[in-house]
Design an enzyme around this catalytic site. Structure first.
Site, PDB file in Angstrom:
ATOM      1  N   LYS A  81      -7.662   5.726  -7.379  1.00  0.00           N
ATOM      2  CA  LYS A  81      -7.517   6.899  -8.255  1.00  0.00           C
ATOM      3  C   LYS A  81      -6.917   6.491  -9.619  1.00  0.00           C
ATOM      4  O   LYS A  81      -7.440   6.866 -10.663  1.00  0.00           O
ATOM      5  CB  LYS A  81      -6.621   7.959  -7.579  1.00  0.00           C
ATOM      6  CG  LYS A  81      -7.211   8.468  -6.269  1.00  0.00           C
ATOM      7  CD  LYS A  81      -6.380   9.552  -5.638  1.00  0.00           C
ATOM      8  CE  LYS A  81      -5.049   9.088  -5.088  1.00  0.00           C
ATOM      9  NZ  LYS A  81      -5.141   8.079  -4.019  1.00  0.00           N
ATOM     10  N   THR A  82      -5.843   5.697  -9.574  1.00  0.00           N
ATOM     11  CA  THR A  82      -5.239   5.251 -10.833  1.00  0.00           C
ATOM     12  C   THR A  82      -6.218   4.374 -11.603  1.00  0.00           C
ATOM     13  O   THR A  82      -6.385   4.508 -12.817  1.00  0.00           O
ATOM     14  CB  THR A  82      -3.941   4.442 -10.543  1.00  0.00           C
ATOM     15  OG1 THR A  82      -3.159   5.173  -9.607  1.00  0.00           O
ATOM     16  CG2 THR A  82      -3.150   4.193 -11.793  1.00  0.00           C
ATOM     17  N   ASP A 126      -0.127  11.582 -11.314  1.00  0.00           N
ATOM     18  CA  ASP A 126      -0.240  11.226  -9.911  1.00  0.00           C
ATOM     19  C   ASP A 126       0.511  12.268  -9.087  1.00  0.00           C
ATOM     20  O   ASP A 126       1.452  12.887  -9.588  1.00  0.00           O
ATOM     21  CB  ASP A 126       0.373   9.828  -9.708  1.00  0.00           C
ATOM     22  CG  ASP A 126      -0.124   9.166  -8.444  1.00  0.00           C
ATOM     23  OD1 ASP A 126      -1.091   9.669  -7.847  1.00  0.00           O
ATOM     24  OD2 ASP A 126       0.459   8.143  -8.047  1.00  0.00           O
ATOM     25  N   THR A 175      -3.070  13.022  -2.898  1.00  0.00           N
ATOM     26  CA  THR A 175      -3.424  12.557  -1.561  1.00  0.00           C
ATOM     27  C   THR A 175      -3.627  13.765  -0.648  1.00  0.00           C
ATOM     28  O   THR A 175      -4.102  13.638   0.458  1.00  0.00           O
ATOM     29  CB  THR A 175      -2.269  11.712  -0.985  1.00  0.00           C
ATOM     30  OG1 THR A 175      -1.039  12.395  -1.234  1.00  0.00           O
ATOM     31  CG2 THR A 175      -2.217  10.349  -1.624  1.00  0.00           C
ATOM     32  N   ARG A 234      -6.600  -1.556  -1.941  1.00  0.00           N
ATOM     33  CA  ARG A 234      -5.249  -2.109  -2.142  1.00  0.00           C
ATOM     34  C   ARG A 234      -4.853  -2.988  -0.959  1.00  0.00           C
ATOM     35  O   ARG A 234      -4.257  -4.044  -1.130  1.00  0.00           O
ATOM     36  CB  ARG A 234      -4.220  -0.991  -2.311  1.00  0.00           C
ATOM     37  CG  ARG A 234      -2.804  -1.543  -2.457  1.00  0.00           C
ATOM     38  CD  ARG A 234      -1.756  -0.468  -2.685  1.00  0.00           C
ATOM     39  NE  ARG A 234      -1.907   0.151  -3.986  1.00  0.00           N
ATOM     40  CZ  ARG A 234      -1.780   1.463  -4.223  1.00  0.00           C
ATOM     41  NH1 ARG A 234      -1.501   2.286  -3.229  1.00  0.00           N
ATOM     42  NH2 ARG A 234      -1.917   1.933  -5.440  1.00  0.00           N
TER      43      ARG A 234
HETATM   44  P1  ADP Z   1      -4.583   4.787  -5.910  1.00  0.00           P
HETATM   45  O1  ADP Z   1      -4.232   5.228  -7.307  1.00  0.00           O
HETATM   46  O2  ADP Z   1      -5.693   5.599  -5.302  1.00  0.00           O
HETATM   47  O3  ADP Z   1      -3.395   4.681  -4.998  1.00  0.00           O
HETATM   48  P2  ADP Z   1      -5.223   2.287  -7.225  1.00  0.00           P
HETATM   49  O4  ADP Z   1      -6.152   2.755  -8.289  1.00  0.00           O
HETATM   50  O5  ADP Z   1      -3.817   1.984  -7.636  1.00  0.00           O
HETATM   51  O6  ADP Z   1      -5.199   3.320  -5.995  1.00  0.00           O
HETATM   52  O7  ADP Z   1      -5.910   1.016  -6.537  1.00  0.00           O
HETATM   53  C1  ADP Z   1      -5.172   0.016  -5.859  1.00  0.00           C
HETATM   54  C2  ADP Z   1      -5.748  -1.348  -6.144  1.00  0.00           C
HETATM   55  O8  ADP Z   1      -6.986  -1.467  -5.470  1.00  0.00           O
HETATM   56  C3  ADP Z   1      -6.018  -1.607  -7.624  1.00  0.00           C
HETATM   57  O9  ADP Z   1      -5.103  -2.523  -8.144  1.00  0.00           O
HETATM   58  C4  ADP Z   1      -7.367  -2.240  -7.694  1.00  0.00           C
HETATM   59  O10 ADP Z   1      -7.226  -3.620  -7.904  1.00  0.00           O
HETATM   60  C5  ADP Z   1      -7.967  -2.075  -6.326  1.00  0.00           C
HETATM   61  N1  ADP Z   1      -9.142  -1.207  -6.328  1.00  0.00           N
HETATM   62  C6  ADP Z   1      -9.169   0.115  -6.058  1.00  0.00           C
HETATM   63  N2  ADP Z   1     -10.430   0.571  -6.064  1.00  0.00           N
HETATM   64  C7  ADP Z   1     -11.222  -0.470  -6.354  1.00  0.00           C
HETATM   65  C8  ADP Z   1     -12.651  -0.628  -6.492  1.00  0.00           C
HETATM   66  N3  ADP Z   1     -13.497   0.395  -6.281  1.00  0.00           N
HETATM   67  N4  ADP Z   1     -13.125  -1.837  -6.828  1.00  0.00           N
HETATM   68  C9  ADP Z   1     -12.288  -2.886  -6.980  1.00  0.00           C
HETATM   69  N5  ADP Z   1     -10.923  -2.813  -6.844  1.00  0.00           N
HETATM   70  C10 ADP Z   1     -10.403  -1.624  -6.534  1.00  0.00           C
END
Ligand code: ADP
Length: 353
Positions: A81-82, A126, A175, A234
């Site tokens: 998401k981030t 977030d 979430t 992640r």
């Molecule tokens: P969330 O915000 O949903 O908790 P993040 O955007 O922080 O998740 O993602 C966590 C890590 O996973 C990021 O550092 C990134 O490197 C990796 N990641 C997430 N989605 C992908 C994707 N579709 N392709 C490649 N790497 C990804």
């Protein structure tokens, strides 16, 4: 503005948001994740439908010179998401401002964040379901009319000043869609639900991450990590770091099938990716409560974990794997859960599942 090519914190370029508003800072994973974060849609693996829709939204906004529509991203932690919000800002060519729902404690903090936005900038919030009611109400006028109302004075002498804002884009992440109020949800022009990733996409992600880290990984090693990463980018990246450690110390530094399996076994991650906490959840449910139904509060107390953590982090994957069911009477372990943990199926009990 490719995010990977910018300083880790986009806010740093603008003199800085309050530091407590950085959602990744607290997790101690920021530096490591930044180096692996995809910086554009082409590098973001999987979630094709969402990516296609967002790509079109970016193109249309660029052609018209408008901000992107407000976007809501839902899904368990670690699914991107981030990262997607960073890509949206980068592809639109604007700055991203990171904030987190619980850290925006009052209207003044919200106003400080909003007045700092330049035209078309992206504000990422977030855990948007955790905004206070007052902050949320103020956000409504900000996202709809691009203004914020400031009340000056008290009682009969109070005056409302309308502070205009630059048109901007709100990207909300949650979430827990169920906890988002309807008025908040209806403010978003696009609502995307991120799903767990299939192993083939996680294998691509981990292979790409290994290349960026300069780690040699075999296809079999990538598949092994991908299969046991709970469908989460992640986690697959985290497993890669651990597997690399084991391969460096115990082998020739190359992550292959054997060294990946060795690392995962030592980390207590089982064949379907459940870690020690997932198994503790299921064994508590089965051994103490006969497989359920049992209320979430009871489980949270028995496991000494906050209810939110169980609902946000552990349960979504157990549900998706068909190991757990949510019923009106509480949580129930499925037959698959009994089988997976090697427990005999309960007999003589009118189980629903
Ligand atoms: P969330 O915000 O949903 O908790 P993040 O955007 O922080 O998740 O993602 C966590 C890590 O996973 C990021 O550092 C990134 O490197 C990796 N990641 C997430 N989605 C992908 C994707 N579709 N392709 C490649 N790497 C990804």
């Amino acid at each position: 503005m490719p995010v990977d090519a910018t300083p880790p914190d986009p806010e740093a370029q603008r003199g800085g948001a309050p530091r407590e508003l950085d959602p990744l800072e607290h997790q101690g994973e920021r530096a490591r994740e930044v180096s692996l974060r995809p910086g554009c849609f082409d590098d973001f693996i999987g979630q094709e439908r969402i990516k296609d829709n967002l790509r079109i939204a970016v193109q249309a906004a660029k052609l018209r010179g408008d901000p992107l529509p407000h976007v809501l991203l839902c899904g368990p932690p670690g699914l991107g998401k981030t990262t997607l919000s960073m890509i949206l800002a980068a592809e639109r060519g604007v700055s991203l401002h990171l904030a987190s729902g619980p850290a925006i404690e009052h209207k003044g903090q919200l106003a400080a964040l909003l007045t700092r936005l330049e035209p078309c900038d992206v504000l990422f919030i977030d855990e948007i379901h955790r905004l206070t009611a007052v902050v949320e109400e103020n956000l409504y006028t900000a996202v709809e009319d691009f203004r914020i109302d400031i009340v000056n004075g008290e009682g009969a002498y109070a005056q409302t000043l309308q502070l205009p804002l630059h048109p901007f884009t709100l990207v909300g992440a949650t979430t827990r869609t169920a906890l988002l109020t309807n008025p908040m949800r209806s403010r978003f022009g696009y609502d995307a639900r991120l799903d767990y990733y299939p192993p083939e996409h996680l294998a691509q992600i981990v292979t790409r991450s290994a290349a960026r880290l300069g780690v040699a990984i075999s296809p079999e090693g990538a598949e092994e990590l991908a299969r046991r990463a709970r469908g989460t980018p992640r986690i697959v990246n985290r497993l890669l770091h651990r597997a690399r450690d084991f391969a460096t110390v115990l082998g020739d530094g190359r992550v292959d099938g054997a060294s990946a399996r060795e690392a995962l076994d030592r980390l207590d991650i089982d064949a379907i990716g459940l870690d020690e906490m997932d198994r503790r959840y299921l064994t508590t449910l089965i051994d103490f409560y006969g497989g359920g139904p049992v209320g979430i509060e009871t489980l949270a107390a028995a496991l000494s974990e906050p209810r939110d953590t169980l609902e946000d982090v552990y349960e979504p994957y157990l549900l998706q794997q068909g190991l757990l069911a949510r019923t009106a009477r509480g949580r129930v372990a499925t037959e698959r859960a009994f089988d997976h943990l090697g427990r005999p199926q309960p007999r003589g009990q009118a189980r629903l599942l």
